[in-house]
Design a protein around this motif. Structure first.
Motif, PDB file in Angstrom:
ATOM      1  N   ILE A 331     -37.116 -15.929-124.963  1.00  0.00           N
ATOM      2  CA  ILE A 331     -38.293 -15.425-124.253  1.00  0.00           C
ATOM      3  C   ILE A 331     -38.044 -15.433-122.752  1.00  0.00           C
ATOM      4  N   VAL A 332     -37.410 -16.490-122.264  1.00  0.00           N
ATOM      5  CA  VAL A 332     -37.109 -16.588-120.833  1.00  0.00           C
ATOM      6  C   VAL A 332     -36.181 -15.455-120.404  1.00  0.00           C
ATOM      7  N   VAL A 333     -35.113 -15.237-121.180  1.00  0.00           N
ATOM      8  CA  VAL A 333     -34.166 -14.166-120.841  1.00  0.00           C
ATOM      9  C   VAL A 333     -34.860 -12.809-120.890  1.00  0.00           C
ATOM     10  N   GLY A 334     -35.692 -12.591-121.910  1.00  0.00           N
ATOM     11  CA  GLY A 334     -36.410 -11.321-122.014  1.00  0.00           C
ATOM     12  C   GLY A 334     -37.339 -11.080-120.845  1.00  0.00           C
ATOM     13  N   CYS A 335     -38.010 -12.130-120.385  1.00  0.00           N
ATOM     14  CA  CYS A 335     -38.907 -12.002-119.232  1.00  0.00           C
ATOM     15  C   CYS A 335     -38.135 -11.692-117.955  1.00  0.00           C
TER      16      CYS A 335
END
Length: 499
Positions: A331-335
């Protein structure tokens, strides 16, 4: 939000301009150490006044960005840092799997209600007291959660903690607008928008290690440590709300200010802007209604992952709690990728439109480019996740699928938020954004409660596909507004831009 600022700003600024005027051209440098305290005989210019946040040094402005960033991260990490404690709650308090999700859902629900009072309050007493008060009381309730002897007490304290922390998210945009001129606002805005998304992504990562090694109560001590650091940042910051600063300057100059509006008028304005109008706009405004529905469903899907991911990766891939927590780094990488996408669209698609129309406003539909792209990524990520989370397929595949979903989610959220801000004018913007917050956090609180039963009964493939079908059904929303936005704006019952 915004209502008291417009009234107060006009009254105070107008009064000062009228009462502080003379042909004396003495510069502020010539007044030496008294430059911050202009004499009544001097011409007072708010635009060049050193107390105006627009004129602060880069160091002071950076400090304000750190304040809103840390406050948003501390608040948002609290959403999911307890999610790895699901099994611990069941074992310690003897509650069912669904009931064990309540501490997460109640915190999210509180985030929907907190800004209702926090936003208007910040435009009465200023931003600084609200940041300080909310962080102090939110931290005390978080401390209480860590000591809670019963599950009911834990749930109540979690709700109160979320209720107190919530305004730090809603007033941060105002702080940015009051500190940075529009031309310099892109980078600090991107940082602020990213932090509330990083919190839910990093919360389970932190929580899984803490719960596994120290116990669930240490998740609350961890959040308290973050809050203490945030409080230190707040203590080093300054007030940014322009009307409050101007009132202080007026007192320094000995200028009599116009009387404040009656309490009854302020209450009426608060009820209209923060409560009644948002609900009305959700029903009668297609732009607000469908965007809020879209954002609410995708936020709810994101929050459902806090219950689904540990269930899937422990059951299918035999991940231990810490390894399941690491999955949320997707989720962090996607954000982060979503933030880059928004900035690229702004540089290469939106700003060229601005350059072609100097001196005039660009139609707000051109804000939707990231949403057009992200709307395709949302169902792709969800269906990808649905049918590759299997023992015969590597765990890396569903992890990448989560990354794609998170990327699309951030693109859609940022883009549609900018669109609403550009479409409506005056006090209506605050009501539209209030409706957005109520919808996304309200639905986000409900989804995790039935996530585990849904995945248990339907299976991973079909349960995730249900979320994918919702994303497909709502995919046309930004495309329709991009094509028909001007016509819909003309039909609006509220004040909108005419271009």
């Amino acid at each position: 939000m915004g209502q008291l600022e417009e009234a107060s700003d006009a009254d105070v600024h107008g009064t000062l301009e009228a009462q502080i005027s003379s042909p004396d051209d003495t510069s502020e440098k010539s007044r030496g150490v008294n430059a911050d305290k202009p004499n009544p005989g001097d011409t007072w210019d708010w635009d060049s006044d050193p107390s105006n946040p627009y004129n602060w040094s880069l160091e002071q402005k950076t400090q304000q960005v750190m304040v809103i960033g840390w406050a948003a991260f501390t608040t948002s990490v609290g959403v999911s840092i307890l999610s790895p404690a699901h099994s611990a709650f069941m074992e310690e308090f003897g509650v069912s799997s669904t009931v064990a999700i309540l501490p997460l859902s109640l915190y999210v629900f509180a985030l929907a209600l907190g800004p209702v009072a926090g936003g208007p309050l910040s435009e009465t007493v200023g931003r600084y007291p609200v940041y300080l008060g909310c962080m102090v009381f939110g931290t005390l309730f978080t401390l209480g959660v860590g000591f809670a002897p019963t599950f009911s007490g834990l749930c109540i304290l979690r709700f109160l903690a979320g209720l107190c922390y919530a305004p730090t998210l809603s007033i941060a945009a105002g702080t940015l607008n009051e500190t940075f001129q529009p031309v310099h606002r892109a980078l600090p805005s991107a940082i602020f928008i990213l932090t509330p998304f990083l919190g839910p992504g990093l919360g389970p990562v932190i929580g899984s290690f803490v719960v596994n090694r120290k116990g669930w109560r240490w998740t609350q001590w961890t959040q308290v440590f973050m809050a203490i650091f945030t409080l230190i940042q707040i203590a080093l910051s300054r007030e940014t709300f322009h009307p409050v600063i101007k009132r202080r300057r007026a007192k320094e100059l000995g200028i009599k200010l116009p009387p404040s509006p009656p309490i009854s008028s302020q209450i009426r304005l608060f009820v209209t802007i923060s409560l009644l109008r948002p609900l009305h706009m959700l029903i009668v405004e297609p732009i607000v209604g469908f965007i809020c529905l879209y954002i609410a469903c995708e936020f709810a899907t994101l929050f459902s992952f806090f219950a689904a991911v540990p269930l899937i990766f422990s059951g299918v891939y035999n991940f231990d709690p810490e390894s399941s927590g690491l999955v949320f780094l997707a989720i962090v990488v996607g954000c982060l990728l979503g933030t880059v996408t928004v900035l690229i669209c702004n540089i290469f698609l939106y700003l060229p439109k601005v350059a072609k129309h100097p001196g005039s406003q660009v139609p707000p539909e051109h804000r939707l480019y990231p949403a057009l792209i992200g709307s395709i990524g949302l169902p792709i990520g969800l269906f990808w996740f649905a049918w590759t989370a299997r023992a015969d397929i590597s765990w890396a595949s569903p992890v990448v699928a989560i990354m794609v979903f998170a990327w699309g989610n951030l693109c859609v959220f940022v883009s549609t938020t900018q669109y609403i801000t550009d479409v409506y004018q005056g006090l209506t913007v605050a009501s539209a954004m209030s409706a957005n917050g109520l919808a996304r956090y309200g639905l986000g609180a409900a989804f995790p409660l039935f996530t585990i039963p849904m995945y248990t009964k339907l299976g991973i493939g079909w349960a995730s596909s249900v979320l994918g079908f919702i994303a497909v059904a709502l995919l046309p929303v930004p495309w329709v507004f991009f094509k028909m936005g001007k016509r819909l704006r003309a039909m609006s019952k509220y004040e909108t831009v005419e271009i």
